[in-house]
Design a protein around this motif. Sequence first.
Motif, mmCIF file in Angstrom:
data_model
loop_
_atom_site.group_PDB
_atom_site.id
_atom_site.type_symbol
_atom_site.label_atom_id
_atom_site.label_comp_id
_atom_site.label_asym_id
_atom_site.label_seq_id
_atom_site.Cartn_x
_atom_site.Cartn_y
_atom_site.Cartn_z
ATOM 1 N N VAL A 169 0.858 -1.183 0.000
ATOM 2 C CA VAL A 169 0.000 0.000 0.000
ATOM 3 C C VAL A 169 0.890 1.227 0.000
ATOM 4 O O VAL A 169 1.870 1.297 0.757
ATOM 5 N N VAL A 170 0.565 2.197 -0.851
ATOM 6 C CA VAL A 170 1.254 3.476 -0.831
ATOM 7 C C VAL A 170 0.226 4.549 -0.507
ATOM 8 O O VAL A 170 -0.832 4.631 -1.139
ATOM 9 N N SER A 171 0.511 5.337 0.529
ATOM 10 C CA SER A 171 -0.406 6.393 0.959
ATOM 11 C C SER A 171 0.415 7.538 1.516
ATOM 12 O O SER A 171 1.007 7.420 2.589
ATOM 13 N N PHE A 172 0.451 8.663 0.771
ATOM 14 C CA PHE A 172 1.263 9.807 1.145
ATOM 15 C C PHE A 172 0.402 10.941 1.697
ATOM 16 O O PHE A 172 -0.796 11.027 1.426
ATOM 17 N N GLU A 210 -5.928 11.528 6.385
ATOM 18 C CA GLU A 210 -4.915 10.555 5.957
ATOM 19 C C GLU A 210 -5.138 9.190 6.585
ATOM 20 O O GLU A 210 -4.953 8.153 5.933
ATOM 21 N N TYR A 211 -5.538 9.175 7.846
ATOM 22 C CA TYR A 211 -5.718 7.884 8.525
ATOM 23 C C TYR A 211 -6.833 7.079 7.881
ATOM 24 O O TYR A 211 -6.663 5.894 7.559
ATOM 25 N N ASP A 212 -7.991 7.698 7.683
ATOM 26 C CA ASP A 212 -9.118 6.982 7.089
ATOM 27 C C ASP A 212 -8.792 6.506 5.680
ATOM 28 O O ASP A 212 -9.124 5.381 5.291
ATOM 29 N N ARG A 213 -8.153 7.387 4.893
ATOM 30 C CA ARG A 213 -7.818 7.029 3.516
ATOM 31 C C ARG A 213 -6.805 5.885 3.491
ATOM 32 O O ARG A 213 -6.924 4.950 2.693
ATOM 33 N N THR A 214 -5.812 5.950 4.383
ATOM 34 C CA THR A 214 -4.809 4.889 4.446
ATOM 35 C C THR A 214 -5.436 3.575 4.895
ATOM 36 O O THR A 214 -5.129 2.505 4.351
ATOM 37 N N GLN A 215 -6.314 3.639 5.883
ATOM 38 C CA GLN A 215 -6.979 2.432 6.359
ATOM 39 C C GLN A 215 -7.791 1.760 5.249
ATOM 40 O O GLN A 215 -7.842 0.530 5.162
ATOM 41 N N PHE A 216 -8.440 2.561 4.404
ATOM 42 C CA PHE A 216 -9.218 1.980 3.310
ATOM 43 C C PHE A 216 -8.308 1.241 2.331
ATOM 44 O O PHE A 216 -8.630 0.138 1.876
ATOM 45 N N ALA A 217 -7.161 1.843 2.024
ATOM 46 C CA ALA A 217 -6.215 1.164 1.137
ATOM 47 C C ALA A 217 -5.665 -0.102 1.791
ATOM 48 O O ALA A 217 -5.523 -1.149 1.139
ATOM 49 N N LEU A 218 -5.347 -0.022 3.084
ATOM 50 C CA LEU A 218 -4.857 -1.202 3.790
ATOM 51 C C LEU A 218 -5.896 -2.318 3.791
ATOM 52 O O LEU A 218 -5.561 -3.497 3.602
ATOM 53 N N LEU A 219 -7.161 -1.966 4.013
ATOM 54 C CA LEU A 219 -8.213 -2.970 4.057
ATOM 55 C C LEU A 219 -8.370 -3.656 2.706
ATOM 56 O O LEU A 219 -8.589 -4.875 2.630
#
Length: 692
Positions: A169-172, A210-219
């Motif tokens: 996952v990439v999330s900047f 950022e946290y919510d967006r990153t969590q969605f990508a991680l999920l």
Amino acid sequence: MTHPSDPIGAACIGVDVGGTFTDVVLADDTRIWRAKATSTHGELGRGVLAGCRLVAERAGTTLEELLPRVVRFGLGTTAVTNTIASRTGRRVGLLTTEGFEDLVPIARGIRSAHDGWLVPPESLVDPECIAGVPERLDRLGHVVRELDVAALLVAAERLVTDHAVEALVVSFLWSHVNDRHERTAAEALALKFADLPVMSGSALLPVIREYDRTQFALLNAYTSGALDGVEALARELAELGLPHPPMLVHSGGGVISISEGRRVPATLAESGPAAGVVAALAVCEATGVSDAVTGDVGGTSFDVSLITRGEPSRRTRGDLMGVWTALPMIDIDSVGSGGGSIGWLDPLGILRVGPKSAGAQPGPACYGRGGTEPTVTDALVVLGYLDPARFLGGEIELDRDAAVAACARLGASTGLDARRVAQGIREVAEAGMVRALRTRFAERGFDPRTFTLISMGGCGSLFSAAIARELHIGRVLVPELASVFSAFGAATSDVRRERTQSVGFAIPGDPRDLGAVVDNLVAAVRADLAADGVPAEATSITVGAELRFAKQRYELPVEFPGGLDTADQLAARDRFVADYSARYGEGALVSGAPVEIATLKATGVGATTRARLSAQPVGEPGPAPVHSHRPIFGGSPSSPPETPVVRGEDLRPGHSITGPALIDARDTTVWLPTGCTARLDAYRTIDVRISL
């Protein structure tokens, strides 16, 4: 008038793979058949095909003869849900902006209660699998530090080699404003690690936080292996003659293609309950109900959702089985009070029910498959609500002695006999359902007396009248397909796609700036629907937004039915203030507080061939014929020892029933307490009126 033996024309099939049973609905223009088969965990296709063969047999044909006529195959699957619940997803590596490696572990300070402690939500990525990458944007999307692609690839290689990650996952930071760095990183990772799934937060959900967006990508990365069984099933169905690939029900209540499901697998979580709400919308339309609450009693849980003004309640973030994430979905709450929920005693000797479930294997004790712990289903058998000889129309004969023995074992330490334990299990389960509904109404600021309860699930109708009475709800609707409602929803859901973009404009904003964002979202949604095979003439797109008071953290959804000019924005602001006041009270309002548009959203719906409810002629009103009587233990004191039993197959539109009474259908049983009356309408929905 059609006859059961008439040839089947163009047909639709809907399937819902539940924790205990796999439900199947088959419909043509005028008829609907249904079937239940035991779910086969780890072998999704086997249970689905068994259910499809059974429903084909009931329609007087074979699966091989039926499938070439099927123009729509909708599938709601627990594959993704089970992966999250059992924590068996892929090992994920996260590449984020250097200096922000602790963003996910800190979890924005979110804490939840667990065994008496407040703990962070469970993480989908281990701390050692998080790597910082040299790059930085400011909040306006301007480049502060260029992305170091070489350092990115070195960090990713270390995660793959040293920590055996199976998805990346990439999330900047601020990538929802400018996705250039993140897009470059995702492309470089996909090129170097061609065998690994690579997910980008800004590509999947370009919203602030950022946290919510990153969590969605991680999920999505975590669940990226969950659809292997679905793709194998699709291949087998194609070999058997299915001309069109299955469409998958997603958490928003629509369907998507398997390829789109592979791209965003997390959106398939809670697809079964979402499909049930879609089916409830069809019942609302048929009966003229605009405000309803759904209560779906499945094998493992009781799922609750609200329908207001003919639309289901939705949310864009929240807790999903212990994981906090952004996830556009129908707003559904669940408690562990399903038919398979196990009764147990806590250390204080207090009776509890759930959340642990007996599932399909070994199942409740009365199934005779090795289960020994008492469940809600066992309690209903002991108390007489379920007829052991007629479970699923007699396909499965329940073992009453085993149910009695299971309840007796639980009661041995407290001196309670089996019947009193069974009554306790039923009452505790019912109390949990009432509490879930009451909480939902309180949180949304709604008066339950203005709502209709739509009962769903195999044993939901044994509780719905009592629940309604407790909450002062005067009407309950029990659809004929209540026990397979999610499967019917899978057969009746339209293709639905959403695109969202954070904006942060104060109202009134420049209509030209808003229009440019909306135009891009609408174009993306049109392309999504076209990729799912929806012709342009069958497409409709609506625009909505999430509004909030300036500087607040949380938003409420508001539709933009007109345009985006100043008058439309001010009207949307007024609707937001009214909804905010209804939910939180007028005391929470600050006069003149500025309101801003946090996000804009375009929702596209593609009308497809789907199953529909069909009306039948309504005969002369009159009482339904009583088939037999059986004792119900633990009912109201005024209930007679022998309760009248009406068989579902004997009911005709126009028939009425007065409680106390039981209605035994093939795959569900309805309990009418004393003082309740019911009537079968043209859609074969049991319309129950509750005396309050």
